[in-house]
Scaffold this active site. Structure first.
Site, PDB file in Angstrom:
ATOM      1  N   GLU A  45      -2.972 -12.652  -4.649  1.00  0.00           N
ATOM      2  CA  GLU A  45      -4.001 -12.365  -3.647  1.00  0.00           C
ATOM      3  C   GLU A  45      -4.853 -11.209  -4.161  1.00  0.00           C
ATOM      4  OE1 GLU A  45      -2.171 -11.739   0.154  1.00  0.00           O
ATOM      5  OE2 GLU A  45      -0.860 -13.484  -0.105  1.00  0.00           O
ATOM      6  N   ASP A  56      -5.135  -2.808   7.384  1.00  0.00           N
ATOM      7  CA  ASP A  56      -4.448  -2.281   6.210  1.00  0.00           C
ATOM      8  C   ASP A  56      -3.902  -0.889   6.468  1.00  0.00           C
ATOM      9  OD1 ASP A  56      -5.043  -4.540   4.642  1.00  0.00           O
ATOM     10  OD2 ASP A  56      -7.061  -3.781   4.266  1.00  0.00           O
TER      11      ASP A  56
END
Length: 256
Positions: A45, A56
């Site tokens: 990824e 995140d």
């Protein structure tokens, strides 16, 4: 058949590694992909850095900030990836937020992905309903799979809807927290893994958030097809640069 779909048919537990493009150095992208591919990783990824990465944790946020400071842009990422299929055949997924893709032009973005040999996208802030109504035909035109996220709070109806419009795997977020903030899995999380496994979805599940070593990889894949490591690998890159990538991977998934 898409490379992701081919990989999912293999009779083993799959390891996916996330890294932020342009981190730690601007031109590390190709080297990281090649090293991961040589050392038994099943998916990669590639994070497209964004200035406001809501899902995140601090580790990946900091890597995005550094990548942007290094000069990483969407166009530069595509330049770095234009010859990547000469060096690896591993399934590649771009993970990023929808805003940079929208600014770039969604069809232009999808076309560039196809030209570079990208197999799929993970776009956490693109709702499945919007994708299905506005963009699914575009993704299909450029042979891209879109990977959706579910969490312990996602309703069964929603999960089954996501399953119905998916053709790859479902990204099963292990908790409602941000990335990189857990240490091992408690009974509630394991019960969630068992519950999703018991739904008998048509798409396999790959677990993300909280996987960092061999033990957590095994826990995450007891009821799922694979697991994703992001923050722990970013920390490794922060400490060692692009050296010792093989050591990190074999620590998580020893050679057999």
């Amino acid at each position: 058949m898409n490379r992701i779909q081919q990989k999912l048919q293999e009779d083993k537990k799959l390891l996916s590694i996330y890294f932020t493009a342009g981190f730690p150095e601007m031109n590390d992208t190709q080297k990281i992909i090649t090293e991961l591919g040589k050392n038994g990783v099943d998916f990669i990824e590639i994070g497209l850095p964004f200035s406001d990465p809501l899902a995140d944790g601090p580790t990946i946020q900091q890597s995005s900030t550094q990548a942007l400071r290094n000069g990483m842009t969407t166009e530069k990422l595509f330049e770095q990836l234009q010859d990547i299929r000469k060096s690896t055949d591993i399934p590649l997924i771009i993970m990023g937020y929808f805003n940079p893709m929208l600014q770039y032009g969604v069809e232009k973005f999808c076309k560039k992905c196809q030209e570079c040999g990208i197999d799929g996208l993970i776009i956490p802030d693109l709702p499945v309903d919007v994708f299905h109504e506005a963009y699914q035909s575009l993704f299909e035109k450029y042979e891209l799979l879109n990977i959706f996220l579910i969490t312990p709070q996602t309703s069964e109806d929603r999960i089954r809807y996501i399953d119905s419009v998916s053709n790859g795997f479902i990204y099963m977020v292990s908790s409602a927290s941000v990335t990189g903030s857990t240490s091992g899995f408690g009974e509630d999380t394991r019960a969630y893994f068992r519950r999703i496994d018991g739904m008998n979805l048509k798409n396999p599940q790959i677990v993300g958030f909280g996987i960092k070593d061999e033990e957590t990889f095994k826990q995450a894949t007891e009821f799922a097809k694979g697991a994703i490591i992001g923050s722990a690998f970013i920390k490794h890159l922060e400490e060692h640069g692009t050296e010792k990538i093989a050591h990190f991977i074999h620590h998580v998934k020893p050679l057999t």
